[in-house]
Motif scaffolding. Structure first.
Motif, PDB file in Angstrom:
ATOM      1  N   PRO A 131       0.804  -1.227   0.000  1.00 59.30           N
ATOM      2  CA  PRO A 131       0.000   0.000   0.000  1.00 59.30           C
ATOM      3  C   PRO A 131       0.833   1.272   0.000  1.00 59.30           C
ATOM      4  O   PRO A 131       0.486   2.244  -0.663  1.00 59.30           O
ATOM      5  CB  PRO A 131      -0.824  -0.134   1.286  1.00 59.30           C
ATOM      6  CG  PRO A 131      -0.925  -1.604   1.508  1.00 59.30           C
ATOM      7  CD  PRO A 131       0.393  -2.156   1.065  1.00 59.30           C
ATOM      8  N   THR A 132       1.938   1.291   0.762  1.00 62.47           N
ATOM      9  CA  THR A 132       2.740   2.514   0.830  1.00 62.47           C
ATOM     10  C   THR A 132       3.710   2.617  -0.333  1.00 62.47           C
ATOM     11  O   THR A 132       3.915   3.690  -0.890  1.00 62.47           O
ATOM     12  CB  THR A 132       3.525   2.566   2.154  1.00 62.47           C
ATOM     13  OG1 THR A 132       4.241   1.338   2.325  1.00 62.47           O
ATOM     14  CG2 THR A 132       2.589   2.767   3.314  1.00 62.47           C
TER      15      THR A 132
ATOM     16  N   ASN B 267       3.009   5.456  -3.567  1.00 62.52           N
ATOM     17  CA  ASN B 267       3.744   6.556  -2.952  1.00 62.52           C
ATOM     18  C   ASN B 267       3.867   7.720  -3.935  1.00 62.52           C
ATOM     19  O   ASN B 267       4.243   7.540  -5.089  1.00 62.52           O
ATOM     20  CB  ASN B 267       5.136   6.080  -2.529  1.00 62.52           C
ATOM     21  CG  ASN B 267       5.843   7.091  -1.656  1.00 62.52           C
ATOM     22  OD1 ASN B 267       5.197   7.869  -0.970  1.00 62.52           O
ATOM     23  ND2 ASN B 267       7.158   7.084  -1.693  1.00 62.52           N
TER      24      ASN B 267
ATOM     25  N   GLN C  48      -3.129   4.466  -0.405  1.00 64.38           N
ATOM     26  CA  GLN C  48      -2.635   3.302   0.321  1.00 64.38           C
ATOM     27  C   GLN C  48      -3.710   2.744   1.242  1.00 64.38           C
ATOM     28  O   GLN C  48      -3.767   1.528   1.489  1.00 64.38           O
ATOM     29  CB  GLN C  48      -1.393   3.657   1.132  1.00 64.38           C
ATOM     30  CG  GLN C  48      -1.654   4.554   2.338  1.00 64.38           C
ATOM     31  CD  GLN C  48      -0.410   4.832   3.137  1.00 64.38           C
ATOM     32  OE1 GLN C  48       0.446   5.581   2.711  1.00 64.38           O
ATOM     33  NE2 GLN C  48      -0.297   4.210   4.296  1.00 64.38           N
TER      34      GLN C  48
END
Length: 744
Positions: A350-351, A355, A373
């Protein structure tokens, strides 16, 4: 070797052919190998696994199967055989093999000094786990390695660690399914990895009955659950802790309809738990299930039903339809995950993957939508709630059952498979950028995803199509990442695919076809297939001469690459002739000071040295150095490389003091610019020590060379060519010292 870029007339000059007798500045650094001189731990009392070694909270004890496992393995007299004791646990997918073994471990963990759980679904995942076990048992630090680790040494070292230790150890090889057919893309020669010591117990979970041939112990065959076990599992999974008599009747009918198969019951129970309508009245479940099954049987190919069984397939599809209604984005995400390595999906997706600016894969998968995210974290939670994936807290990763992943892929029609395949390739490009400078094990995890995805991508893009250019371009970038990790065998497979796609799509003479031939030849050279590499490179050169002409940059690049390969096989005179021609043409076309011209001068000078033309080599190297100093400056890597090569040849002709003076300058500059432990700094240390030995300065030579060998071993590994050359140099200096009575 010079590699081509796709769809352009430019190329990357990423390897110089320098003097080969010693360690050189400017040589392309290869892969890190393991250090055989490290000190192993005296003992290890712990666990290696990608997940907590305990069954799921809803696990139902299968008493008869557990009793068999304990009788065959745990209760045997210790060291009753001369080799490791292997227990095979086999059965159809979804029957509960892995959970049975996890239950065994939880009950008997205290009886084993340590437990090692290996994900055996592919060669790459086994190799990854053995590397990590090697690092664990030999107390290594990741920062000491900057590339790939040689797996065969890691496997041998791990096996050797257990010899004669006299305790009890447990290895589990989970999901070892591709062990029969060598032509299977995921085939694993499992015998290569099995430890062989009477103190070791080995458990194999597999769908393949042929695994029984590996052991004398009876197999534990995991099939359908008993009715009582199935009912208990459903109640736990559906969170119906105190069923009414009416509910008990419905549950009995449901588990019977599902064939008492553990995975189907788990999924059905999760579906009920996540569906309030069914929580209130279980009577709705079977009519919905049967309607869905009829729909499946009319829409899905018969082979899908045969592969998964009606109960499992219908249960999954029923779950999928509910998710599709409630969370359509999650269905797209599940399809994407079906391309990745199923047992090690990073939890930081997710990150990492969203990003900053939303990467291309997000826009392709969710057009016109803003995905954060937090959305992706929610996707994972939904899939967990429906038991389609699970989270492994110990490893901070997600995992998917092999059948669930295969079903998620198989349910896609061909156009969908191609679409998701392209999106996955873009996602992998993002992953490779985020881990480019990471430690070897993080990069190795990414390699497993690339290999797994490429297998599916190559299948769905098997037939020729004019729309294949995008996926081929994306695969080219992934091949470069495999190259940077030293995964040349996997890279060769990908390069062959790229070449065949270009050839079928564009013909034999298209620039992209010739580009992919060039790159395939370069990778074949890396794996030692020199004759095939040489044959392909000759063909590339001939076609480029015919199509582009003798003076085109790509033609000259091919000539230089061919000369490099000829040098590898000892055809030095032909290599020399080609290199002279390349240099002459680049001087005429590009000028005396162009970097390509100077590279050609450097390569020609290196080959001249090999054939004994030392004075001509020396003269040319002085000219290269002077040009680099003028054009690049005193501290540029090409200038330092030229100084190094000049010093080597000065040593050959007996000009030792001048060589020493240059090498001392190089060493100081490398320390200042690159740092004390950079491979090129260590190479310059070894070269200086070698020349000091020639000059009779043996005490200083010994001190410097010992330090160089120690650091090269830490940074590159004992098997790296630079380390081997440095060790040979050290032995030579030690012998000189012994002969002259100067040995420290």
């Amino acid at each position: 070797m010079e590699r081509s870029l796709p769809a352009t007339g430019h190329y990357i000059q990423d390897i110089h052919i320098n003097d080969r007798a010693r360690v050189h500045i400017g040589d392309q650094i290869g892969c890190t190998t393991i250090n055989s001189k490290v000190t192993p731990l005296l003992d290890f009392d712990g666990v290696y696994a990608h997940n907590a070694l305990a069954p799921v909270s809803t696990y139902v004890d299968r008493v008869d199967l557990r009793s068999q496992l304990e009788t065959h393995l745990h209760n045997r007299i210790a060291h009753a055989s001369r080799s490791s004791q292997i227990e095979v646990v086999h059965g159809i997918g979804g029957a509960g093999k892995t959970q049975l073994v996890l239950d065994y471990i939880q009950r008997h963990r205290q009886d084993y000094s340590a437990v090692f759980w290996i994900e055996a679904g592919s060669r790459e995942s086994i190799e990854r786990d053995y590397i990590q076990i090697y690092i664990l048992l030999y107390n290594l630090h990741l920062e000491a390695a900057q590339g790939a680790i040689e797996v065969h040494n890691a496997v041998a070292a791990v096996k050797r660690w257990f010899y004669g230790r006299g305790k009890r150890w447990l290895f589990v090889f989970d999901s070892a399914d591709a062990i029969r057919e060598p032509n299977d893309p995921f085939y694993v020669d499992l015998r290569r990895f099995l430890p062989d010591d009477p103190s070791i117990h080995v458990i194999l979970t597999t769908r393949d009955r042929c695994a029984q041939d590996m052991t004398e112990l009876p197999a534990v065959i995991v099939e359908e659950m008993t009715r009582g076990e199935a009912v208990t599992l459903f109640q736990k999974q559906a969170m119906i802790l105190a069923p009414t008599s009416q509910q008990e009747g419905h549950i009995g009918a449901i588990v019977q309809e599902l064939g008492y198969l553990a995975l189907a019951i788990t999924l059905a129970g999760s579906y009920v738990a996540a569906t309030p309508r069914l929580q209130r009245d279980l009577a709705y479940y079977l009519p919905e299930y049967r309607e869905r099954r009829r729909e499946l049987l009319t829409q899905r190919p018969l082979w899908l039903v045969h592969q998964y069984g009606e109960s499992v397939l219908t249960t999954w599809e029923t779950t999928f339809r509910t998710i599709e209604r409630q969370h359509p984005q999650v269905c797209h995400f599940l399809a994407l995950l079906s391309f990745l390595n199923r047992d090690d999906i990073p939890a930081d997706f997710p990150t990492v993957l969203v990003n900053g600016e939303a990467p291309m894969w997000v826009g392709a998968l969710f057009p016109g939508q803003r995905i954060t995210q937090y959305d992706i974290e929610a996707f994972f939670r939904t899939l967990i709630n429906f038991s389609l994936i699970k989270y492994r807290g110990d490893q901070n990763s997600y995992a998917m059952h092999s059948l669930v992943q295969t079903w998620a892929y198989d349910r896609l029609v061909e156009d969908q498979q191609k679409s998701y395949g392209c999106i996955c390739a873009v996602l992998l490009q993002v992953m490779t950028k985020t881990v480019q400078d990471a430690n070897p094990l993080v990069r190795a995890r990414t390699v497993t995803h690339i290999v797994s995805s490429f297998h599916k991508i190559s299948q769905c893009f098997k037939s020729a199509s004019v729309d294949d250019n995008v996926i081929v371009y994306l695969l080219y970038g992934l091949a470069r990442f495999l190259d940077s990790c030293g995964q040349f065998k996997d890279e060769v497979v990908m390069e062959r695919f790229i070449y065949q796609k270009h050839r079928s799509g564009h013909g034999d003479d298209h620039p992209d076809t010739l580009m992919s031939m060039n790159n395939l030849a370069a990778t074949l050279r890396e794996v030692g297939e020199l004759q095939e590499a040489l044959s392909i490179q000759r063909a590339v050169l001939e076609k480029r001469q015919q199509i582009l002409g003798e003076d085109h940059p790509d033609t000259l690049m091919s000539m230089g690459n061919l000369a490099a390969m000829l040098g590898d096989v000892g055809e030095l005179q032909e290599a020399l002739s080609i290199q002279r021609a390349v240099l002459e043409k680049r001087q005429q076309i590009l000028g005396e000071d162009h970097p390509d011209t100077l590279m050609s001068m450097n390569n020609l000078a290196a080959t001249l040295r090999e054939v004994g033309e030392l004075q001509e080599s020396l003269s040319m190297k002085r000219a290269v150095l002077e040009k680099h100093q003028q054009v690049r400056g005193e501290d540029h890597p090409d200038t330092l490389m030229s100084m190094n090569n000049l010093a080597n040849t000065l040593g050959d002709v007996g000009e030792l003091q001048e060589a020493l003076s240059i090498q001392r300058v190089i060493l100081e500059k490398c320390k200042q610019i690159l740092g004390e432990d950079h491979p090129n700094t260590l190479g310059s240390m070894s070269n200086l020590a070698n020349t000091l030995g020639d000059a009779g300065e043996l005490q200083e030579a010994l001190s410097i060379q010992r330090e160089a060998v120690r650091k090269l071993t830490e940074v590159l590994g004992v098997k790296h060519p630079f380390t081997i050359k440095a060790e040979k140099c050290l032995l030579w200096i030690e012998q000189l010292s012994t002969d002259t009575g100067q040995m420290q």
